[in-house]
Design a protein around this motif. Structure first.
Motif, PDB file in Angstrom:
ATOM      1  N   SER A 178       0.838  -1.207   0.000  1.00  0.00           N
ATOM      2  CA  SER A 178       0.000   0.000   0.000  1.00  0.00           C
ATOM      3  C   SER A 178       0.871   1.254   0.000  1.00  0.00           C
ATOM      4  N   ASP A 179       2.029   1.197   0.642  1.00  0.00           N
ATOM      5  CA  ASP A 179       2.989   2.303   0.556  1.00  0.00           C
ATOM      6  C   ASP A 179       3.414   2.532  -0.891  1.00  0.00           C
ATOM      7  N   MET A 180       3.638   1.434  -1.625  1.00  0.00           N
ATOM      8  CA  MET A 180       4.094   1.557  -3.010  1.00  0.00           C
ATOM      9  C   MET A 180       3.000   2.157  -3.891  1.00  0.00           C
ATOM     10  N   PHE A 181       1.743   1.843  -3.608  1.00  0.00           N
ATOM     11  CA  PHE A 181       0.644   2.487  -4.333  1.00  0.00           C
ATOM     12  C   PHE A 181       0.688   3.993  -4.091  1.00  0.00           C
ATOM     13  N   SER A 182       0.856   4.388  -2.833  1.00  0.00           N
ATOM     14  CA  SER A 182       0.907   5.821  -2.505  1.00  0.00           C
ATOM     15  C   SER A 182       2.089   6.501  -3.175  1.00  0.00           C
ATOM     16  N   PHE A 183       3.228   5.797  -3.261  1.00  0.00           N
ATOM     17  CA  PHE A 183       4.383   6.358  -3.966  1.00  0.00           C
ATOM     18  C   PHE A 183       4.051   6.524  -5.449  1.00  0.00           C
ATOM     19  N   ASN A 207       8.422  13.548 -21.548  1.00  0.00           N
ATOM     20  CA  ASN A 207       9.868  13.661 -21.378  1.00  0.00           C
ATOM     21  C   ASN A 207      10.554  12.382 -20.922  1.00  0.00           C
ATOM     22  N   ASP A 208       9.795  11.335 -20.611  1.00  0.00           N
ATOM     23  CA  ASP A 208      10.413  10.164 -19.985  1.00  0.00           C
ATOM     24  C   ASP A 208       9.647   8.899 -20.381  1.00  0.00           C
ATOM     25  N   VAL A 209      10.228   8.095 -21.245  1.00  0.00           N
ATOM     26  CA  VAL A 209       9.544   6.904 -21.743  1.00  0.00           C
ATOM     27  C   VAL A 209       9.435   5.821 -20.677  1.00  0.00           C
ATOM     28  N   ASP A 210      10.272   5.884 -19.629  1.00  0.00           N
ATOM     29  CA  ASP A 210      10.277   4.848 -18.596  1.00  0.00           C
ATOM     30  C   ASP A 210       9.271   5.110 -17.480  1.00  0.00           C
ATOM     31  N   VAL A 211       8.780   6.328 -17.371  1.00  0.00           N
ATOM     32  CA  VAL A 211       7.951   6.697 -16.223  1.00  0.00           C
ATOM     33  C   VAL A 211       6.574   6.045 -16.260  1.00  0.00           C
ATOM     34  N   ALA A 212       5.888   6.113 -17.388  1.00  0.00           N
ATOM     35  CA  ALA A 212       4.513   5.618 -17.463  1.00  0.00           C
ATOM     36  C   ALA A 212       4.385   4.151 -17.062  1.00  0.00           C
ATOM     37  N   PRO A 213       5.226   3.233 -17.580  1.00  0.00           N
ATOM     38  CA  PRO A 213       5.096   1.826 -17.157  1.00  0.00           C
ATOM     39  C   PRO A 213       5.311   1.639 -15.659  1.00  0.00           C
ATOM     40  N   LEU A 214       6.242   2.398 -15.085  1.00  0.00           N
ATOM     41  CA  LEU A 214       6.489   2.283 -13.647  1.00  0.00           C
ATOM     42  C   LEU A 214       5.291   2.767 -12.847  1.00  0.00           C
ATOM     43  N   VAL A 215       4.779   3.953 -13.176  1.00  0.00           N
ATOM     44  CA  VAL A 215       3.637   4.499 -12.445  1.00  0.00           C
ATOM     45  C   VAL A 215       2.430   3.581 -12.597  1.00  0.00           C
ATOM     46  N   ARG A 216       2.243   3.066 -13.799  1.00  0.00           N
ATOM     47  CA  ARG A 216       1.116   2.161 -14.055  1.00  0.00           C
ATOM     48  C   ARG A 216       1.217   0.900 -13.187  1.00  0.00           C
ATOM     49  N   SER A 217       2.422   0.368 -13.054  1.00  0.00           N
ATOM     50  CA  SER A 217       2.603  -0.853 -12.257  1.00  0.00           C
ATOM     51  C   SER A 217       2.395  -0.590 -10.766  1.00  0.00           C
ATOM     52  N   LEU A 218       2.776   0.601 -10.306  1.00  0.00           N
ATOM     53  CA  LEU A 218       2.609   0.952  -8.893  1.00  0.00           C
ATOM     54  C   LEU A 218       1.148   1.183  -8.525  1.00  0.00           C
ATOM     55  N   LEU A 219       0.357   1.661  -9.484  1.00  0.00           N
ATOM     56  CA  LEU A 219      -1.039   2.006  -9.218  1.00  0.00           C
ATOM     57  C   LEU A 219      -2.008   0.882  -9.568  1.00  0.00           C
ATOM     58  N   GLN A 220      -1.505  -0.335  -9.676  1.00  0.00           N
ATOM     59  CA  GLN A 220      -2.381  -1.467  -9.959  1.00  0.00           C
ATOM     60  C   GLN A 220      -3.312  -1.741  -8.787  1.00  0.00           C
ATOM     61  N   ASP A 232       0.546  -7.400  -7.445  1.00  0.00           N
ATOM     62  CA  ASP A 232       1.183  -7.109  -8.722  1.00  0.00           C
ATOM     63  C   ASP A 232       2.078  -5.876  -8.682  1.00  0.00           C
ATOM     64  N   ARG A 233       2.036  -5.118  -7.592  1.00  0.00           N
ATOM     65  CA  ARG A 233       2.865  -3.905  -7.506  1.00  0.00           C
ATOM     66  C   ARG A 233       4.310  -4.263  -7.219  1.00  0.00           C
ATOM     67  N   SER A 251       8.031  -3.956  -5.511  1.00  0.00           N
ATOM     68  CA  SER A 251       8.562  -3.476  -4.239  1.00  0.00           C
ATOM     69  C   SER A 251       9.404  -2.244  -4.494  1.00  0.00           C
ATOM     70  N   ALA A 252       9.852  -1.596  -3.429  1.00  0.00           N
ATOM     71  CA  ALA A 252      10.713  -0.410  -3.598  1.00  0.00           C
ATOM     72  C   ALA A 252      12.011  -0.800  -4.300  1.00  0.00           C
ATOM     73  N   SER A 253      12.573  -1.939  -3.955  1.00  0.00           N
ATOM     74  CA  SER A 253      13.828  -2.389  -4.584  1.00  0.00           C
ATOM     75  C   SER A 253      13.615  -2.647  -6.065  1.00  0.00           C
ATOM     76  N   GLU A 254      12.491  -3.274  -6.429  1.00  0.00           N
ATOM     77  CA  GLU A 254      12.199  -3.540  -7.843  1.00  0.00           C
ATOM     78  C   GLU A 254      11.948  -2.252  -8.616  1.00  0.00           C
ATOM     79  N   ALA A 255      11.265  -1.320  -7.980  1.00  0.00           N
ATOM     80  CA  ALA A 255      10.993  -0.041  -8.644  1.00  0.00           C
ATOM     81  C   ALA A 255      12.269   0.730  -8.900  1.00  0.00           C
TER      82      ALA A 255
END
Length: 213
Positions: A151-156, A188-201, A206-207, A209-213
């Protein structure tokens, strides 16, 4: 709980200068360093994408350290990120952003894996600040679960969304058919959208962890 903050030593986690427990009056006094502003105020000044990116990485490093220490914050959002300008080009810890972002406000945090497990089974457990981007779906009605690292990772992820997509108001957030929050491409950042999308699942399993992110 400020005691959680006091046990965490990291350049991007707020240090406790002084912690005094007044048993006679049932009070606790805590002294923290002074910062320039919080991230919510800082984002209103429209900082550059590199500065936002570097500051978000500061917070991710703090969350990784915190979760390794079995502490769950429960209330990660821009208002609880404190900002100050760095002295010099690079910090001693290797960070290179012009601003240092510091995770603060551990008032509802959980300390130790055992205690977090207890809270997860209680509807009155800490659940952070209600909102589509600040509180994970499993913490809201009808589930009312307690906070976890996931849930912390969702908030991040919500923090990243607000910081990196300033043109989209939180009130304009849309969800897909399966309940996941929709995240479009970033200019400006092609890597951001997939990361944010995965965190907000919606599904916490499926989210990343902080280390994986």
């Amino acid at each position: 709980m400020s005691a959680c903050a006091s046990c965490l030593k990291h350049p991007n986690i707020i240090p406790v200068n002084l912690f005094i427990e007044d048993l006679a009056h049932g009070c606790v006094y805590v002294e923290f360093p002074l910062y320039d502003k919080d991230m919510e105020e800082w984002l209103k000044d429209k900082p550059s994408h590199p500065d936002v990116h570097a500051s978000a990485h500061d917070i991710l490093r703090a969350i990784e350290h915190m979760h390794r220490a079995k502490v769950v914050h429960c209330d990660i959002r821009p208002k609880n990120i404190l900002m100050k300008q760095r002295v010099g080009v690079a910090a001693a810890d290797g960070a290179t952003g012009r601003w240092q972002a510091t995770l603060a406000d551990f008032d509802v945090s959980l300390n130790s894996g055992a205690r977090a497990t207890i809270w997860q089974t209680r509807t009155e457990g800490p659940r952070g600040f209600d909102g589509m981007l600040t509180m994970a779906p499993e913490l809201r009605a009808p589930f009312f679960q307690g906070c976890t690292p996931a849930s912390d990772m969702f908030s991040f992820g919500g923090l990243l969304y607000v910081a990196l997509y300033p043109q989209i108001s939180p009130a304009m957030v849309k969800t897909s058919g399966n309940g996941d929050i929709e995240v479009g491409a970033h200019e400006n950042d092609v890597d951001v959208a997939p990361l944010v999308r995965s965190l907000l699942q919606k599904d916490s399993k499926d989210r990343p962890s902080a280390s994986e992110a």
